[in-house]
Structures are given as C-alpha cells and as structure tokens.
Enzyme design. Sequence first.
Site, short mmCIF file in Angstrom:
data_model
loop_
_atom_site.label_atom_id
_atom_site.label_comp_id
_atom_site.label_asym_id
_atom_site.label_seq_id
_atom_site.Cartn_x
_atom_site.Cartn_y
_atom_site.Cartn_z
N ASN A 9 89.69 55.81 29.26
CA ASN A 9 90.43 54.72 29.90
C ASN A 9 89.39 53.78 30.52
OD1 ASN A 9 91.96 53.02 31.47
ND2 ASN A 9 92.71 54.62 32.86
N LYS A 11 89.83 51.09 32.07
CA LYS A 11 90.32 50.38 33.26
C LYS A 11 89.92 48.90 33.14
CE LYS A 11 90.32 54.71 35.69
NZ LYS A 11 90.22 55.45 36.94
N HIS A 96 99.89 55.14 35.07
CA HIS A 96 98.61 55.56 35.66
C HIS A 96 98.70 55.42 37.19
CE1 HIS A 96 94.40 55.67 36.79
NE2 HIS A 96 94.19 56.26 35.63
N GLU A 98 96.78 54.29 39.30
CA GLU A 98 96.35 52.99 39.85
C GLU A 98 97.47 51.96 39.72
OE1 GLU A 98 92.69 52.84 37.65
OE2 GLU A 98 91.92 54.48 38.88
N GLU A 168 96.66 63.82 36.27
CA GLU A 168 95.51 63.25 36.96
C GLU A 168 95.76 63.31 38.46
OE1 GLU A 168 93.16 60.33 34.31
OE2 GLU A 168 94.78 59.23 35.23
N GLY A 174 87.90 59.10 40.15
CA GLY A 174 86.82 58.23 40.61
C GLY A 174 86.10 58.73 41.85
N SER A 214 87.54 62.62 37.29
CA SER A 214 86.12 62.96 37.40
C SER A 214 85.65 63.93 36.31
CB SER A 214 85.81 63.51 38.80
OG SER A 214 86.03 62.51 39.78
#
Length: 259
Positions: A9, A11, A96, A98, A168, A174, A214
């Site tokens: 991904n 991003k 996702h 985010e 996730e 991250g 991660s």
Amino acid sequence: MRTRFLIGNWKMNKTATEAGAFVRRLTQELPTSEGIQVGFAPPFTALHAAHEALGSSPDFLLGAQDVYWEDKGAFTGEVSGTMLKDLGCQFVLVGHSERRQYFGEQDSWTNQKVLAALRNGIQPVLCVGETLHDRDTNQTDHVIQRQVRAGLAGIEGQHLESMVIAYEPVWAIGTGRAASPEQAVPVHRLIRQTINELSGAEAGSRVRILYGGSVTPHNIAEFLASEEIDGALVGGACLDPVSFATLAKVAIGSKPTTA
Ligand code: 13P
C-alpha cells in the site's frame, strides 16, 4: 490451500513518473511471483503509469487504495469502480484505518464500497483493526466483529469467498511496533469464525486474511509461519522496490509451520 497474497500500500507516495521507475525495478528484482500473489496499490494518479509499466505481466496485481460506491455522477473528487476497472485495477483497499481515522469513513460506507468493487469485478480487500484504546479496554473482539459484519453485510457465496480481509491493528501501523504473531493469530481466528457464522465454514475457509502493521523483510516470516495468516499488507517497507521484492522472496520461500 489458500494462495498467499502480499500487497504493498503506497499510501500518498510516488508520482506517476516514480511509479513507472518502481515497477521496472521491481520486475527486474522479482521476475516472477512463483505461487503467491503480489500486488501493489499506488495512488489514483499513478495507476495508469504503473499499469503501462507492468505491460502484460500476469505476475503482479494492480490495486487502488479506495473506491467510491456510485459508478458515476456528481460526486466531485471521487473515483468509481468502473473507472478503476478501466485502468486495470484488479483489487481495491476498502476501509483502511487512515480513511476511518482522518476521513470519517463509517462501517456502512465500507459495505457500499465492497459492493461497488464486486459489482465492477474488482476484488475488495476489507481492512479492519482496533485502536490502542480498543485493545487496552478489551474492545478488540467487539470492534473487529463489528467491522467485519458491517463490511460484509449482504455479501454471500462466491462473492464472499473472493474477499480478502486485512487485519491491521491501528497501533501497529507506521509505528515500527508490529503485533506479535501471538497477538495477531487470535484475531485472525476470530475474523474467520465471524465469516463462518455469516456464511458457513465452506466459504469462510476460502477467504484470505492478511496481517498489516509494521511488516518488514525481517519479521514477515514470523507471521507467515502461522496457517492463519495468508499474507501481508505492507506500508513503509513496500516503497522501495528492493525491499518489497525481498519481502516477496521471503513470502515465496516460507511455509506455515503452526496452526
Ligand atoms: P506500515 O507497514 O507502514 O506499518 O503500514 C501498514 C499499512 O497501513 C498498510 O496498509
């Protein structure tokens, strides 16, 4: 046996020009994906360049990071499944964390987006995960079940079997603080059990469940050692073609050893 799936991904990283260079380098480093599926999801603006650079290579799947649920119309700024299909997208990330965290994405939206992807012949990858607060307050199971049930509402049979779920944990994204396999595996089991309850063990056994958060070339083998983990959704470590190719090579070479 479920085919393993490794997804990068990107991003909000890489221009269209950079995407072309990435794909050319990746295909040099990893000429074939040998029995696993390898895909990556550039930003919308780089999809065309990535598709062109891939040419007719069947070894890599191209995906998008989001999709709107209507196929066309007055929805300024949105991109539809019909448009993504036309650009050569084979999968799309939906929900996702985010998107949920920064753009207010609701469970009901994820369901409409999954339906829109399926309607357009694109494989949805539904992302679910708990926050650190959810985990600390013992809400993980509740949150995961809610996200899975809501995202998959009304999806049955072959469509359900074709789904990919990415677990996730938000606190692992991250942060360099990946979940341990001991933390991830029970959640993967819970996700499969939830799908079994929705549509029976037959369909449930076909759905692929990936881990994300991660993941690096150093820890991916630990996750893939479990039969419960069918692949990985990778952020930071997918941006460099050599690192992503290394991840794929580890995934190709690793066999599950534990249930
Ligand atoms: P990182 O691998 O950078 O933690 O990102 C994970 C992720 O969000 C992939 O969708």
